[in-house]
Scaffold this active site. Structure first.
Site, PDB file in Angstrom:
ATOM      1  N   ASP A  54       0.773  -1.136  -0.033  1.00 51.42           N
ATOM      2  CA  ASP A  54       0.027   0.049  -0.056  1.00 51.42           C
ATOM      3  C   ASP A  54       0.797   1.185  -0.049  1.00 51.42           C
ATOM      4  O   ASP A  54       1.635   1.405   0.858  1.00 51.42           O
ATOM      5  CB  ASP A  54      -0.855  -0.086   1.274  1.00 51.42           C
TER       6      ASP A  54
ATOM      7  N   GLU B  18       1.774  -0.302  -5.009  1.00 45.63           N
ATOM      8  CA  GLU B  18       1.055   0.853  -5.307  1.00 45.63           C
ATOM      9  C   GLU B  18       1.787   1.999  -5.630  1.00 45.63           C
ATOM     10  O   GLU B  18       2.144   2.672  -4.336  1.00 45.63           O
ATOM     11  CB  GLU B  18      -0.325   1.077  -4.305  1.00 45.63           C
TER      12      GLU B  18
END
Length: 592
Positions: A281, A310
């Site tokens: 993330d 990400e």
């Protein structure tokens, strides 16, 4: 509490402490000894004991290296914001980690299925619904669907009083969320799910959140890192203000050795459960130290663990060559945005979508670096993407101001499901089939979200982070109603598996030919159609609202194997030079 046996080793980094004690639930106090110069405080506690740490005799702290966390009755996040009360403060559980398991990479093309542990089975009629154990029984269906990777939203232990269903506010990086287990041993239960997935030739990836914690900013709850070494774990300016590039109140300092040690220990633990990959993330936070990202890449290569970034945060967008380690796969936000634009018939999209379908050569040296997606947990579901022009997040409690406002969605002529005409429903189903075609027949690694294969809806909520209810849980009655759509997706994954070039790590270059309806590709601003041929596949996509006749421009005997306008029509033959009519907002796929 009766101890099982002695010998669980504690080691806590607390450079500012004058004394550190472990306080057991039975009242036993064990003083930790400090090892200099690293300021690691160490002791042994009984295996199975519940304990909290006491800093300098009065400040309760949760062990940030805990293998498991237990919450006493009366636990309150509000109380933790004002220092915490020992009686209601969360405890670490001295539970040994399960035996190390190997990774097992799938023998099939990577097709990623993003799911939430609880939401996947919560509406199943079973006592253990919403747990790792219940998820095991979903694996045969996923295997039949063509899924080869089950990617789970974060399973780090988070604060159950925080109200974050998605789990993106970790309390302890290296402990498994206790509330996702049917048993009293969450780590072992997750390992059992991984073992079962490997038996079905399915990899398990975990979405990991190492860039921030649930302690938020200085006004948030205090559990561990803020007390132990605030300025070594968090990025804090000289005035005491936390950097907030994650949008959560804090970011972890990726340049700090203690913080990096804590993160890598968590990754090692999770990897020891047999987990095959990690999706990071907001990985741009970690990329503030490019050497750290590359060291994680080295670690992944040594352990045979896949890494996915990400590649952005609230301040930086590092998609493609800007990310410091090209061994990582990357969530391709350009694929999402460009394909969404093309699917809803925006002008000017043909040149951009041609790149996305070919593995985004403008962004990646290897197409398999590109993790392609149209939907994810964050945003509209596939069905809502074709059913809503606007977000409908009123239930979240923020007056519909949260979530993305620019979704590049189109409601197909009717907002929502109340009184929707049959003609609109038919168009929506066709557009979902179109999205799945573009996703699963593109070069790269495809990912879709649990339930997209049968038109799961969240009622237009595009930010259901706090909706631990039927808004987010998989609706299995809807799955039964949309069984034909799932069957269609299964046909596409079978077609993908039959053409390995779609997962070739090498760029297509001259192997692919991009066509227009006739002649070369029409890249004019008003064009809304494109075709391409590669290795026995010929795909014709028409996002215009009228039928378009495509000339077959590749030699050979071709058969229509997919028509999103008439998905169950029998195969029809075609040859080079002949015309194939592609219906309005439809895709036709030929195969030799």
């Amino acid at each position: 509490m009766v101890s099982v046996r002695a010998g669980f080793e504690l080691s806590v980094y607390a450079p500012l402490a004058a004394r550190v004690d472990a306080v057991l639930d039975d009242g036993t106090v064990i003083e930790l000894a400090c090892e200099r110069p690293f300021a690691d405080w160490k002791a042994e506690v009984p295996v199975g004991a519940r304990y909290l740490l006491l800093i300098d005799g009065d400040r309760p702290v949760l062990d940030p290296r805990a293998t498991e966390v237990w919450f006493p009755q009366g636990h309150s996040r509000a109380v933790a914001k004002v220092g915490g009360e020992p009686a209601t403060f969360p405890r670490a559980v001295a539970r040994p980690w399960p035996a190390k398991r190997p990774q097992r990479h799938t023998d099939r093309p990577l097709v990623v299925y993003e799911a939430h542990v609880r939401g996947l089975t919560k509406r199943r009629d079973r006592d253990d619904a919403g747990t790792f154990r219940a998820a095991i029984d979903e694996l045969p269906r996923l295997r039949e669907l063509g899924v080869s990777v089950l990617e789970l939203l974060p399973v780090h232990q988070f604060d159950p009083d925080e109200g974050n269903y998605w789990g993106y506010m970790p309390l302890v990086f290296g402990a498994i969320h206790r509330q996702y287990a049917a048993s009293d041993d969450p780590a072992s239960e997750l390992a059992e799910l991984v073992d079962a997935a490997h038996a079905h030739d399915i990899e398990v990836w975990l979405d990991v959140v190492l860039n921030h914690t649930t302690e938020e900013d200085r006004t948030g709850p205090t559990y561990s890192l803020r007390v132990l070494a605030e300025r070594e774990y968090y990025v804090v300016d000289p005035d005491g203000v936390y950097l907030d590039d994650a949008g959560t109140g804090n970011v972890v300092d990726a340049t700090s050795p203690p913080a990096r040690r804590l993160m890598m220990e968590a990754l090692d633990r999770l990897g020891d459960l047999g987990v095959d990959g990690f999706r990071f993330d907001l990985a741009a936070v970690l990329a503030r130290d490019p050497d750290f990202v590359r060291s994680i890449g080295d670690w992944g290569a040594r352990r045979g663990i896949r890494l996915v970034a990400e590649p952005w945060d609230m301040a930086r967008y590092l998609l493609g060559p800007d990310f410091p380690d090209q061994r990582w796969m990357q969530w391709n936000g350009e694929f999402r945005d460009d394909v969404r634009g093309f699917l809803r018939g925006e002008p000017g999209m043909v040149p951009r979508v041609a790149k996305r379908l070919s593995g985004s050569p403008d962004l990646f040296g290897s197409p398999m670096t590109s993790l392609n997606f149209v939907t994810a947990h964050d945003g509209f579901s596939m069905y809502d993407l074709v059913s809503y022009d606007h977000r409908h997040n009123e239930a979240n409690g923020w007056d519909n101001t949260d979530g993305h406002h620019d979704n590049r969605s189109w409601n197909s002529g009717w907002e929502g499901d109340a009184g929707v005409p049959d003609s609109v429903l038919e168009l929506r189903e066709r557009r979902i089939r179109n999205a799945m075609c573009l996703l699963l027949l593109s070069h790269g690694v495809p990912m879709f979200t649990a339930g997209d294969e049968f038109a799961r809806t969240q009622g237009g909520n595009n930010n259901a982070y706090n909706q631990d209810n039927e808004t987010s849980w998989i609706d299995w009655e809807r799955a039964a109603e949309s069984a034909d759509l799932e069957r269609f997706v299964r046909r596409l994954t079978e077609l993908r598996a039959a053409h390995p070039i779609l997962a070739d790590p090498a760029p297509w270059d001259d192997l692919v030919t991009v066509h227009g309806a006739t002649g070369g590709p029409d890249e004019s601003f008003e064009s809304r159609s494109i075709a391409w041929s590669v290795d026995g596949l010929y795909v014709m996509a028409n996002m215009w609202w009228e039928p378009v006749d495509f000339e077959v421009q590749a030699s050979g005997d071709w058969w229509v194997v997919v028509d999103t306008n008439d998905p169950w029509a029998p195969p029809v033959g075609s040859r080079a030079g002949e015309r194939v009519t592609v219906g309005p907002r439809s895709i036709v796929v030929l195969e030799t």
